[in-house]
Structures are given as structure tokens and as C-alpha cells.
Design a protein around this motif. Sequence first.
Motif, PDB file in Angstrom:
ATOM      1  N   GLN A  56     -50.640  40.154 -64.047  1.00 26.64           N
ATOM      2  CA  GLN A  56     -50.970  40.115 -62.629  1.00 26.64           C
ATOM      3  C   GLN A  56     -52.153  39.191 -62.360  1.00 26.64           C
ATOM      4  OE1 GLN A  56     -51.546  44.317 -62.019  1.00 26.64           O
ATOM      5  NE2 GLN A  56     -49.464  44.629 -61.206  1.00 26.64           N
ATOM      6  N   ARG A  57     -53.197  39.286 -63.226  1.00 25.10           N
ATOM      7  CA  ARG A  57     -54.358  38.440 -63.016  1.00 25.10           C
ATOM      8  C   ARG A  57     -54.010  36.964 -63.192  1.00 25.10           C
ATOM      9  NH1 ARG A  57     -56.757  42.500 -66.150  1.00 25.10           N
ATOM     10  NH2 ARG A  57     -56.976  41.095 -67.938  1.00 25.10           N
ATOM     11  N   ALA A  58     -53.220  36.622 -64.188  1.00 26.20           N
ATOM     12  CA  ALA A  58     -52.832  35.225 -64.393  1.00 26.20           C
ATOM     13  C   ALA A  58     -51.985  34.732 -63.237  1.00 26.20           C
ATOM     14  CB  ALA A  58     -52.063  35.089 -65.719  1.00 26.20           C
ATOM     15  N   SER A  59     -51.067  35.618 -62.730  1.00 23.90           N
ATOM     16  CA  SER A  59     -50.226  35.230 -61.596  1.00 23.90           C
ATOM     17  C   SER A  59     -51.080  34.981 -60.362  1.00 23.90           C
ATOM     18  CB  SER A  59     -49.184  36.323 -61.322  1.00 23.90           C
ATOM     19  OG  SER A  59     -48.410  35.985 -60.189  1.00 23.90           O
ATOM     20  N   ASN A  60     -52.103  35.836 -60.136  1.00 23.60           N
ATOM     21  CA  ASN A  60     -52.982  35.652 -58.985  1.00 23.60           C
ATOM     22  C   ASN A  60     -53.740  34.330 -59.072  1.00 23.60           C
ATOM     23  OD1 ASN A  60     -52.238  38.049 -57.783  1.00 23.60           O
ATOM     24  ND2 ASN A  60     -53.890  39.239 -58.759  1.00 23.60           N
ATOM     25  N   ASN A  61     -54.247  34.041 -60.272  1.00 25.14           N
ATOM     26  CA  ASN A  61     -54.999  32.798 -60.441  1.00 25.14           C
ATOM     27  C   ASN A  61     -54.113  31.584 -60.223  1.00 25.14           C
ATOM     28  OD1 ASN A  61     -57.595  33.724 -60.968  1.00 25.14           O
ATOM     29  ND2 ASN A  61     -57.104  34.164 -63.107  1.00 25.14           N
ATOM     30  N   LEU A  62     -52.881  31.631 -60.674  1.00 22.15           N
ATOM     31  CA  LEU A  62     -51.964  30.519 -60.456  1.00 22.15           C
ATOM     32  C   LEU A  62     -51.672  30.362 -58.976  1.00 22.15           C
ATOM     33  CD1 LEU A  62     -49.485  30.961 -63.439  1.00 22.15           C
ATOM     34  CD2 LEU A  62     -50.990  29.020 -63.018  1.00 22.15           C
ATOM     35  N   GLN A  63     -51.562  31.468 -58.259  1.00 24.23           N
ATOM     36  CA  GLN A  63     -51.333  31.389 -56.824  1.00 24.23           C
ATOM     37  C   GLN A  63     -52.520  30.738 -56.134  1.00 24.23           C
ATOM     38  OE1 GLN A  63     -50.394  35.234 -55.298  1.00 24.23           O
ATOM     39  NE2 GLN A  63     -48.729  35.602 -56.741  1.00 24.23           N
ATOM     40  N   SER A  76     -54.674  28.674 -57.357  1.00 18.44           N
ATOM     41  CA  SER A  76     -54.860  27.280 -57.734  1.00 18.44           C
ATOM     42  C   SER A  76     -53.760  26.389 -57.196  1.00 18.44           C
ATOM     43  CB  SER A  76     -54.909  27.154 -59.259  1.00 18.44           C
ATOM     44  OG  SER A  76     -53.670  27.552 -59.805  1.00 18.44           O
ATOM     45  N   SER A  77     -52.730  26.980 -56.612  1.00 15.54           N
ATOM     46  CA  SER A  77     -51.651  26.151 -56.063  1.00 15.54           C
ATOM     47  C   SER A  77     -51.944  25.830 -54.614  1.00 15.54           C
ATOM     48  CB  SER A  77     -50.312  26.897 -56.220  1.00 15.54           C
ATOM     49  OG  SER A  77     -49.269  26.208 -55.586  1.00 15.54           O
ATOM     50  N   ARG A  78     -51.293  26.529 -53.668  1.00 17.83           N
ATOM     51  CA  ARG A  78     -51.511  26.245 -52.252  1.00 17.83           C
ATOM     52  C   ARG A  78     -52.004  27.477 -51.500  1.00 17.83           C
ATOM     53  NH1 ARG A  78     -46.494  23.610 -52.862  1.00 17.83           N
ATOM     54  NH2 ARG A  78     -45.451  25.317 -51.797  1.00 17.83           N
ATOM     55  N   GLY A  79     -52.525  28.458 -52.192  1.00 15.59           N
ATOM     56  CA  GLY A  79     -53.033  29.657 -51.534  1.00 15.59           C
ATOM     57  C   GLY A  79     -51.944  30.703 -51.373  1.00 15.59           C
ATOM     58  N   GLN A  80     -50.810  30.341 -50.750  1.00 14.30           N
ATOM     59  CA  GLN A  80     -49.705  31.265 -50.525  1.00 14.30           C
ATOM     60  C   GLN A  80     -48.406  30.602 -51.004  1.00 14.30           C
ATOM     61  OE1 GLN A  80     -49.963  34.357 -49.589  1.00 14.30           O
ATOM     62  NE2 GLN A  80     -52.175  34.261 -49.244  1.00 14.30           N
ATOM     63  N   PRO A  81     -48.007  30.792 -52.264  1.00 16.09           N
ATOM     64  CA  PRO A  81     -46.780  30.156 -52.760  1.00 16.09           C
ATOM     65  C   PRO A  81     -45.551  30.750 -52.083  1.00 16.09           C
ATOM     66  CG  PRO A  81     -47.581  31.726 -54.359  1.00 16.09           C
ATOM     67  CD  PRO A  81     -48.641  31.652 -53.286  1.00 16.09           C
ATOM     68  N   ALA A 134     -41.456  33.199 -57.871  1.00 19.80           N
ATOM     69  CA  ALA A 134     -40.479  33.611 -58.886  1.00 19.80           C
ATOM     70  C   ALA A 134     -40.587  32.732 -60.125  1.00 19.80           C
ATOM     71  CB  ALA A 134     -39.058  33.537 -58.299  1.00 19.80           C
ATOM     72  N   GLU A 135     -40.810  31.425 -59.915  1.00 24.60           N
ATOM     73  CA  GLU A 135     -40.944  30.527 -61.066  1.00 24.60           C
ATOM     74  C   GLU A 135     -42.193  30.852 -61.865  1.00 24.60           C
ATOM     75  OE1 GLU A 135     -41.174  25.741 -62.089  1.00 24.60           O
ATOM     76  OE2 GLU A 135     -41.090  26.432 -60.004  1.00 24.60           O
ATOM     77  N   ILE A 136     -43.292  31.175 -61.154  1.00 27.32           N
ATOM     78  CA  ILE A 136     -44.531  31.530 -61.846  1.00 27.32           C
ATOM     79  C   ILE A 136     -44.329  32.783 -62.687  1.00 27.32           C
ATOM     80  CG2 ILE A 136     -46.903  32.322 -61.494  1.00 27.32           C
ATOM     81  CD1 ILE A 136     -46.964  30.564 -58.985  1.00 27.32           C
ATOM     82  N   ILE A 137     -43.691  33.782 -62.078  1.00 24.74           N
ATOM     83  CA  ILE A 137     -43.446  35.042 -62.802  1.00 24.74           C
ATOM     84  C   ILE A 137     -42.552  34.794 -64.005  1.00 24.74           C
ATOM     85  CG2 ILE A 137     -42.399  37.331 -62.619  1.00 24.74           C
ATOM     86  CD1 ILE A 137     -43.312  37.350 -59.684  1.00 24.74           C
ATOM     87  N   ALA A 138     -41.551  33.930 -63.819  1.00 28.14           N
ATOM     88  CA  ALA A 138     -40.635  33.641 -64.933  1.00 28.14           C
ATOM     89  C   ALA A 138     -41.366  32.995 -66.093  1.00 28.14           C
ATOM     90  CB  ALA A 138     -39.512  32.725 -64.438  1.00 28.14           C
ATOM     91  N   HIS A 139     -42.372  32.147 -65.779  1.00 30.93           N
ATOM     92  CA  HIS A 139     -43.136  31.506 -66.840  1.00 30.93           C
ATOM     93  C   HIS A 139     -44.102  32.483 -67.512  1.00 30.93           C
ATOM     94  CE1 HIS A 139     -41.632  27.718 -65.170  1.00 30.93           C
ATOM     95  NE2 HIS A 139     -42.084  27.119 -66.271  1.00 30.93           N
ATOM     96  N   LEU A 140     -44.546  33.495 -66.770  1.00 27.99           N
ATOM     97  CA  LEU A 140     -45.566  34.395 -67.298  1.00 27.99           C
ATOM     98  C   LEU A 140     -45.004  35.627 -68.015  1.00 27.99           C
ATOM     99  CD1 LEU A 140     -48.119  34.429 -64.336  1.00 27.99           C
ATOM    100  CD2 LEU A 140     -48.398  33.282 -66.547  1.00 27.99           C
ATOM    101  N   ASN A 169     -49.214  22.338 -65.982  1.00 30.88           N
ATOM    102  CA  ASN A 169     -48.463  21.083 -65.916  1.00 30.88           C
ATOM    103  C   ASN A 169     -47.016  21.216 -66.365  1.00 30.88           C
ATOM    104  OD1 ASN A 169     -50.570  19.489 -64.895  1.00 30.88           O
ATOM    105  ND2 ASN A 169     -51.431  19.178 -66.945  1.00 30.88           N
ATOM    106  N   THR A 170     -46.613  22.416 -66.783  1.00 26.53           N
ATOM    107  CA  THR A 170     -45.206  22.603 -67.172  1.00 26.53           C
ATOM    108  C   THR A 170     -44.309  22.905 -65.981  1.00 26.53           C
ATOM    109  OG1 THR A 170     -45.552  24.974 -67.588  1.00 26.53           O
ATOM    110  CG2 THR A 170     -45.885  23.449 -69.442  1.00 26.53           C
ATOM    111  N   PHE A 171     -44.877  23.168 -64.806  1.00 28.14           N
ATOM    112  CA  PHE A 171     -44.078  23.472 -63.623  1.00 28.14           C
ATOM    113  C   PHE A 171     -43.437  22.204 -63.083  1.00 28.14           C
ATOM    114  CE2 PHE A 171     -47.005  27.033 -63.788  1.00 28.14           C
ATOM    115  CZ  PHE A 171     -46.178  28.113 -63.513  1.00 28.14           C
TER     116      PHE A 171
END
Length: 206
Positions: free
Chosen positions: A28-35, A37-42, A48-54, A77-79
Motif C-alpha cells: 500500500q505504501r509503495a502504491s501510494n508513493n507511485l501515485q 510521483s505520477s500525476r497525483g490522481q492516476p 491497475a497497472e501499478i498494482i499489477a507491477h507491485l 521506468n518500466t511502466f
Amino acid sequence: MQSWYPTSVVGLSSSPATPTSSSSSPHQRASNNLQFSSRGQPSPAEAAEIIAHLKDKSIEELQRLLKEKEAYNAFFNTFDQVKTQNNVRGELRKETLQLARENLEKEQRILELGNQCTIIRTTQLAAAQDRLTDLERQKDDIMRSYSPAALLDKLQTSMAKLDEESEELQQKFLAKDIDFPHLVQKYKKLRTAYHKQALLHLAGQT
């Protein structure tokens, strides 16, 4: 656990961050940080792609992502969206460099053309100025030659010449180099011309 993320990155969300419970998982913490660092509200697809990677990451891998910037960047950078963005940025950078090189090449050519124009303009201007100076000098000479004073001087010179020729004619008659009829004919012609010019000279003076 202290994350390497700066406050400015974590605070990108437009709404106040909701405190997470101490029982939140690293996923959850990694998913939040990725959100953040992207555009605030993915979007849902991005989330779904972030969760699939995590979801297949181990706890150690997730903790490493949270603590190490290099690991996070490599994972980020893998996205597909990131790869696309990087590719577009790379293409734009190459096009910008190409335009810069072309502009530099054109700048040299523009400088050369500018120098040529300056040389041509300078030489043509110099030639035109010389021609103008010559024409002005000719005009001044013509104006001086036809000025009243110059015309009077010419009449004076011509009268003196006619008077001299008349005197020479008389000397020839006295020396018997010419007979009387020829003397009268030539002398009359010389004196007539002399008196005409004398009248013109007198009129010019008045």
C-alpha cells in the motif's frame, strides 16, 4: 521506516493526505508513493497497472523501493507510460539538437551573406559617390565657363586676337605682302567682327 521521497513529492496530492495506520502494508505504501510521483490522481487503468507491477514484489523489494531512489527510478521506468514519455522526450531532444545545429550552420551562412552585402553596398556606394563628385565637378566647370564674367573674358580675348590680326594685316600691306583690294576685304571683315564683340562686351558690362 524513513523513505527517500522528499516532502515536495509526497505532498503533490491536491487533498490532504489521510494518515495511514501503522498496520498498512508495504504494497500500500509503495502504491501510494507511485501515485504521488505520477500525476497525483492516476486513472483506474494506471492504478491497475501499478498494482499489477507491485503485487508480485516481496516485502524486501517493496522496502527497497521505498528507501532507495535508484531502485525506485529503475522500477518507475518500466511502466509503458513512462517509456513513452521518455521516448517522446528523447525525440524532442534530438529534434531540438538538430534544429540548433542547422541554425548554427545557417548563422555562419547569414554572416557570410551579410558581409558580402556590406562589401557590395560599400563598393557600389563608393563608386556612386565618385561618379557624383565627378559630375558635380563637371557641372561647376560648365557653370564657370558660361558665367557672365567668363563670357566677358572670352570676348575680351577674342577682341584682342582680332585686333592683333588687324595689326598684322596692316604690317603685311606696308611690307607689300598683300595688295590693297585684299587688304580692304580682310581688314573690313576683321574690324566688323571686332566691333560686334566690342558691343557685346559693353552690353555685358552694363
